[in-house]
Design a protein around this motif. Sequence first.
Motif, PDB file in Angstrom:
ATOM      1  N   UNK A 207      54.002  34.897  20.291  1.00 32.77           N
ATOM      2  CA  UNK A 207      55.120  35.562  20.967  1.00 32.77           C
ATOM      3  C   UNK A 207      56.090  34.583  21.581  1.00 32.77           C
ATOM      4  N   UNK A 208      55.583  33.507  22.153  1.00 34.94           N
ATOM      5  CA  UNK A 208      56.456  32.485  22.755  1.00 34.94           C
ATOM      6  C   UNK A 208      57.268  31.777  21.677  1.00 34.94           C
ATOM      7  N   UNK A 209      56.661  31.565  20.515  1.00 35.21           N
ATOM      8  CA  UNK A 209      57.386  30.925  19.418  1.00 35.21           C
ATOM      9  C   UNK A 209      58.525  31.831  18.947  1.00 35.21           C
ATOM     10  N   UNK A 210      58.249  33.129  18.807  1.00 34.17           N
ATOM     11  CA  UNK A 210      59.292  34.076  18.403  1.00 34.17           C
ATOM     12  C   UNK A 210      60.401  34.138  19.453  1.00 34.17           C
ATOM     13  N   UNK A 211      60.009  34.136  20.707  1.00 36.45           N
ATOM     14  CA  UNK A 211      60.987  34.220  21.803  1.00 36.45           C
ATOM     15  C   UNK A 211      61.910  33.004  21.789  1.00 36.45           C
ATOM     16  N   UNK A 212      61.339  31.819  21.555  1.00 36.56           N
ATOM     17  CA  UNK A 212      62.157  30.601  21.513  1.00 36.56           C
ATOM     18  C   UNK A 212      63.158  30.658  20.366  1.00 36.56           C
ATOM     19  N   UNK A 213      62.731  31.173  19.206  1.00 43.69           N
ATOM     20  CA  UNK A 213      63.636  31.280  18.057  1.00 43.69           C
ATOM     21  C   UNK A 213      64.734  32.313  18.318  1.00 43.69           C
ATOM     22  N   UNK A 214      64.392  33.382  19.016  1.00 42.98           N
ATOM     23  CA  UNK A 214      65.400  34.406  19.327  1.00 42.98           C
ATOM     24  C   UNK A 214      66.456  33.853  20.287  1.00 42.98           C
ATOM     25  N   UNK A 215      66.002  33.081  21.271  1.00 36.89           N
ATOM     26  CA  UNK A 215      66.928  32.553  22.283  1.00 36.89           C
ATOM     27  C   UNK A 215      67.802  31.434  21.734  1.00 36.89           C
ATOM     28  N   UNK A 216      67.354  30.777  20.692  1.00 37.29           N
ATOM     29  CA  UNK A 216      68.113  29.649  20.141  1.00 37.29           C
ATOM     30  C   UNK A 216      69.484  30.110  19.656  1.00 37.29           C
ATOM     31  N   UNK A 217      70.474  29.285  19.880  1.00 37.85           N
ATOM     32  CA  UNK A 217      71.841  29.626  19.483  1.00 37.85           C
ATOM     33  C   UNK A 217      72.030  29.427  17.987  1.00 37.85           C
ATOM     34  N   UNK A 218      72.737  30.350  17.377  1.00 40.14           N
ATOM     35  CA  UNK A 218      73.031  30.246  15.956  1.00 40.14           C
ATOM     36  C   UNK A 218      73.065  31.614  15.292  1.00 40.14           C
ATOM     37  N   UNK A 219      74.060  31.821  14.458  1.00 39.29           N
ATOM     38  CA  UNK A 219      74.180  33.104  13.757  1.00 39.29           C
ATOM     39  C   UNK A 219      73.202  33.206  12.596  1.00 39.29           C
ATOM     40  N   UNK A 220      72.867  32.073  11.990  1.00 42.55           N
ATOM     41  CA  UNK A 220      71.944  32.064  10.850  1.00 42.55           C
ATOM     42  C   UNK A 220      70.596  31.512  11.304  1.00 42.55           C
ATOM     43  N   UNK A 221      69.550  32.290  11.053  1.00 46.31           N
ATOM     44  CA  UNK A 221      68.187  31.875  11.405  1.00 46.31           C
ATOM     45  C   UNK A 221      67.263  32.175  10.231  1.00 46.31           C
ATOM     46  N   UNK A 222      66.080  31.541  10.265  1.00 48.77           N
ATOM     47  CA  UNK A 222      65.143  31.706   9.149  1.00 48.77           C
ATOM     48  C   UNK A 222      63.733  31.982   9.641  1.00 48.77           C
ATOM     49  N   UNK A 223      62.981  32.658   8.766  1.00 47.76           N
ATOM     50  CA  UNK A 223      61.541  32.867   8.967  1.00 47.76           C
ATOM     51  C   UNK A 223      60.820  32.175   7.818  1.00 47.76           C
ATOM     52  N   UNK A 224      59.790  31.404   8.148  1.00 41.31           N
ATOM     53  CA  UNK A 224      59.010  30.732   7.111  1.00 41.31           C
ATOM     54  C   UNK A 224      57.533  31.088   7.268  1.00 41.31           C
ATOM     55  N   UNK A 225      56.917  31.457   6.149  1.00 40.76           N
ATOM     56  CA  UNK A 225      55.473  31.649   6.114  1.00 40.76           C
ATOM     57  C   UNK A 225      54.848  30.398   5.507  1.00 40.76           C
ATOM     58  N   UNK A 226      54.018  29.740   6.293  1.00 43.24           N
ATOM     59  CA  UNK A 226      53.334  28.535   5.835  1.00 43.24           C
ATOM     60  C   UNK A 226      52.064  28.943   5.096  1.00 43.24           C
ATOM     61  N   UNK A 227      52.115  28.885   3.763  1.00 35.28           N
ATOM     62  CA  UNK A 227      50.948  29.208   2.937  1.00 35.28           C
ATOM     63  C   UNK A 227      50.437  27.951   2.236  1.00 35.28           C
ATOM     64  N   UNK A 228      50.730  26.787   2.835  1.00 37.58           N
ATOM     65  CA  UNK A 228      50.302  25.520   2.255  1.00 37.58           C
ATOM     66  C   UNK A 228      48.920  25.175   2.805  1.00 37.58           C
TER      67      UNK A 228
END
Length: 634
Positions: A207-228
């Motif tokens: 949840x804290x990781x998601x919150x940090x990404x939401x608060x970050x400035x920028x119109x374009x954002x990404x989600x990555x699933x690490x399946x490595x």
Amino acid sequence: MNKIKTYEELLNKVSYCKNKIELREHPEKFNRGQIEERHILICGGPGCRASKGDKIAESFNEEITRLNLNDKVKVIITGCFGFCAKGPVIEIMPDKVFYIEVKEEDVRDIIENHILEGRVVERLLYEDKESKERIRVKEEIPFYKKQVKIALKNCGLIDPENMEEALAVGAYTALGKVLTSMSKEEVINEIKESGLRGRGGGGFPTGRKWEAAKRAEGEIKYVICNADEGDPGAFMDRAILEGDPNCVLEAMAICGYAIGANKGYIYIRAEYPLAVQRLKIAIDQARKLGLLGENILNSGFNFDIEIKYGAGAFVCGEATALIHSIEGLRGEPTMKPPRTSEKGLWQRPTCVNNVETFANISQIINNGAKWYNKIGAEKSTGTKVFALAGNINNVGLVEVPMGIPLKDIIYEIGGGVIDDKKLKAIQTGGPSGGCIPIDYLDLPIEYDTLTDIGSMMGSGGMIVMDEDNCMVDIAKFYLEFSVDESCGKCTPCRIGNKRILEIINDITNGRAKKEDLKKLESLCEVVKDSSLCGLGESAPNPVLSTLKFFKDEYEDHVVNKKCSAGVCKSLVKYEVTDSCIGCTKCLRACPVLCIKGELREKHIIDIDKCIRCGLCFEACPVKAIIKTSLGGEN
């Protein structure tokens, strides 16, 4: 299927599809008098496939066609059941009968007796080790009794290539709930309150990781699933993607909504062809239904997913190295801060979670944070999937509540050590983890408890070692892996780990001096403190943990030139005893012709020429060849 345009349409579709597999989810509602249809669920995990699970499915279909039973019996290849030690395994619904170690020649017996006559094939049921009773129901088998399925809930239940079956178990209902009745803040708060921590190794609060990404400035954002998934012996993420790919796609879309991202990437090893195939099928089906793409469920939210392939580099499991690989650059980590939530993919805010973390999201949304954090421990909520391997009877994939004692996994779920040998240690966390001695069998499995004793949760590898394992050799094995997989960007990892390996090689070859043990420990601490990324920092962990708990073995190697387990070749020798019958099998097995002797006469091994391969030891039919240590008998 037609495109689903609203949340209400989605719920109606789920309700319609649910009837199709209700006999699998709720077999207690049916009996032979009420329903004639049977579903034969066949494990599609890698272990069962390797044991001709696909051929067994073909044989079932051929027999069903031959007997004109196509309208009454369906064969479904599911995801992994987890019970690799007893594969291939199948489950017949709604009878809820679980068969193990099924072979092609058993197919006709199952069809003619079980399906047609209602007689259970007793010889294929699991036999309890103590009572010797045959157990019919999967959940009553000791391997499954203490497991709690969340991430693996649908693996072994549904056909992973059939979207209707995914919808039948509630796929995309959490996404619909989020898009129609929850704000971004509410979604993030729900994940924070659940206590979910990253299942990829570090255990950072999701949840804290998601919150940090939401608060970050920028119109374009990404989600990555690490399946490595690169840890030796680990196959948790692979099993989830092969058995229930839609749970990951749905979770990525939920994350995208919460942080304000419209694009997701799944970074997966090209070495996982079945997982890739099923992801492609699931993504295509979700797009056609309107569950990925533009204006999902008429909410105005756009989100799509693309697959990116990794070439099998272990370092690309580290978030920044993974991002560089997606960008087409060399897979190397970068210094933090800034975090990926601030500057990630193409310098845009990016949220990176692994497969198992995402596999928990939809159930948290549907069932609530309070439901989730009641499972597991206070600081480590929910469940954890482990790949149980090594010298243990029940090798396989298990999902258990956090906080479960280590001994319950080893002895109750795992069925104890093979051949009742003495347990020596349990290695957790892969190359980044450590070896836990038997003194800690009562240790509850949590993030912090494992870290406190020098190991870690990691992605979930759990390898059991017995009295025949040399702990110095184990540390050497993992360090060799880390040295081979180092990207070479930072000096401590690139050179420091090589120097550590050189010292360990000296120890296992009988060349080390006692002062080398102090050098070894000191160098491990330097590499741990100064490496660039988490993988370099944790590479010395297997050495440090074995030094801490099994220092006597290191000293035995150095001072007495003795490997008590008889594993380190340079410290052992083979001798022929007087019980030799002169059969010449050892002579014929020797690749360097260092054994001499006539037929029916005692043979002799030339120690100077012997390469200590052990083939003579294995070939001797009367056990006349013994393995001894340079420092004394083992």
